[in-house]
Write a protein that holds these residues in place. Structure first.
Motif, PDB file in Angstrom:
ATOM      1  N   MET B   1       0.889  -1.148   0.071  1.00  0.00           N
ATOM      2  CA  MET B   1       0.008  -0.031  -0.095  1.00  0.00           C
ATOM      3  C   MET B   1       0.935   1.297  -0.026  1.00  0.00           C
ATOM      4  SD  MET B   1      -2.574   0.734   3.009  1.00  0.00           S
ATOM      5  CE  MET B   1      -1.926  -0.792   3.788  1.00  0.00           C
ATOM      6  N   SER B   2       0.570   2.024  -0.922  1.00  0.00           N
ATOM      7  CA  SER B   2       1.654   3.073  -1.094  1.00  0.00           C
ATOM      8  C   SER B   2       1.194   4.410  -0.448  1.00  0.00           C
ATOM      9  CB  SER B   2       1.889   3.451  -2.648  1.00  0.00           C
ATOM     10  OG  SER B   2       0.833   3.724  -3.298  1.00  0.00           O
ATOM     11  N   LEU B  36       5.058   8.196  10.413  1.00  0.00           N
ATOM     12  CA  LEU B  36       5.996   8.051   9.070  1.00  0.00           C
ATOM     13  C   LEU B  36       7.236   8.859   9.596  1.00  0.00           C
ATOM     14  CD1 LEU B  36       3.206   8.637   6.301  1.00  0.00           C
ATOM     15  CD2 LEU B  36       4.471   6.622   6.886  1.00  0.00           C
ATOM     16  N   GLY B  37       8.217   8.274   9.401  1.00  0.00           N
ATOM     17  CA  GLY B  37       9.513   9.013  10.041  1.00  0.00           C
ATOM     18  C   GLY B  37      10.685   9.053   9.056  1.00  0.00           C
ATOM     19  N   ILE B  38      11.388   9.719   9.582  1.00  0.00           N
ATOM     20  CA  ILE B  38      12.794   9.732   8.724  1.00  0.00           C
ATOM     21  C   ILE B  38      13.924   9.779   9.988  1.00  0.00           C
ATOM     22  CG2 ILE B  38      14.498  11.305   7.626  1.00  0.00           C
ATOM     23  CD1 ILE B  38      12.369  10.545   5.750  1.00  0.00           C
ATOM     24  N   GLU B  55       8.498  -0.830   9.943  1.00  0.00           N
ATOM     25  CA  GLU B  55       8.659  -0.967   8.233  1.00  0.00           C
ATOM     26  C   GLU B  55       9.759   0.053   7.682  1.00  0.00           C
ATOM     27  OE1 GLU B  55       5.128  -0.775   5.945  1.00  0.00           O
ATOM     28  OE2 GLU B  55       6.278  -1.205   4.280  1.00  0.00           O
ATOM     29  N   LEU B  57      11.069   1.750   4.903  1.00  0.00           N
ATOM     30  CA  LEU B  57      10.739   2.040   3.429  1.00  0.00           C
ATOM     31  C   LEU B  57      11.855   2.303   2.836  1.00  0.00           C
ATOM     32  CD1 LEU B  57       7.836   4.518   4.459  1.00  0.00           C
ATOM     33  CD2 LEU B  57       7.580   1.866   4.117  1.00  0.00           C
ATOM     34  N   ASP B  97      13.766   6.165   5.708  1.00  0.00           N
ATOM     35  CA  ASP B  97      12.145   6.297   5.765  1.00  0.00           C
ATOM     36  C   ASP B  97      11.618   5.289   6.483  1.00  0.00           C
ATOM     37  OD1 ASP B  97      10.091   7.593   5.180  1.00  0.00           O
ATOM     38  OD2 ASP B  97      10.148   6.960   2.896  1.00  0.00           O
ATOM     39  N   TYR B  98      10.674   5.508   7.312  1.00  0.00           N
ATOM     40  CA  TYR B  98      10.053   4.148   8.035  1.00  0.00           C
ATOM     41  C   TYR B  98       8.609   4.564   8.226  1.00  0.00           C
ATOM     42  CZ  TYR B  98      10.148   6.723  12.400  1.00  0.00           C
ATOM     43  OH  TYR B  98      10.022   7.469  13.426  1.00  0.00           O
TER      44      TYR B  98
END
Lengths: 104, 104
Positions: B1-2, B36-38, B55, B57, B97-98
């Motif tokens: 899923m994007s 959503l993180g960096i 996860e 990315l 990226d996660y």
């Protein structure tokens, strides 16, 4: 507004300048788009396609807007506008959190 | 899923380690939460409250999970799990990226 409801969040980050500038894209039901981003200290130049409204949520930057000759300080709580199809410079003084709205 | 649809995106970033670790919070209609993180290159330690599914990315990290003695390499496309109420170490080798899911 402290949060955006009923949005589509793109999973993958937008990553620039070796990760010193990153953002996440939010898509709205009216077809509009915003990005939520982080700027780490450094000097950057960005180009626009759509016009942008840059709302600084936290941090301190200096911006050189198109056609201007003087850098302008912008801090958390303040906003600046960038015309479409232009370039602007940004010097990030402290870690900055922003919300960018794209005006098509 | 994007992408994640029909979510609430919290506007302000979560900022750790002088901005070298940042994330954005997404709230889902079922009450669940993801970030959503960096992660920029560096060595970090994090504590969990809820259990986490991390996860990756993009990027490459090494993780030291609770109870383990060996660091484990995790790259974009791979996932690792962290138990609730624990600590883990992470050495970030390249900008990562996660997507982190919290399991209550």
């Amino acid at each position: 507004m402290s949060q955006f409801e009923n949005v589509t969040a793109v999973k993958a980050a937008n990553i620039y300048y070796d990760g010193k500038v990153t953002s996440r894209t939010l898509l709205f039901s009216d077809g509009s788009k915003k990005t939520l981003g982080i700027l780490l200290p450094g000097d950057y130049e960005f180009g626009t396609e759509a016009a942008e409204i840059m709302e600084m949520l936290a941090g301190e930057v200096e911006v050189l807007l198109p056609g201007e000759t003087e850098w302008q300080t912008v801090v958390g709580g303040e906003t600046f506008n960038v015309p479409a199809n232009s370039k602007f410079g940004i010097k990030v003084k402290t870690v900055a959190d922003y919300c960018c709205s794209y005006i098509e």
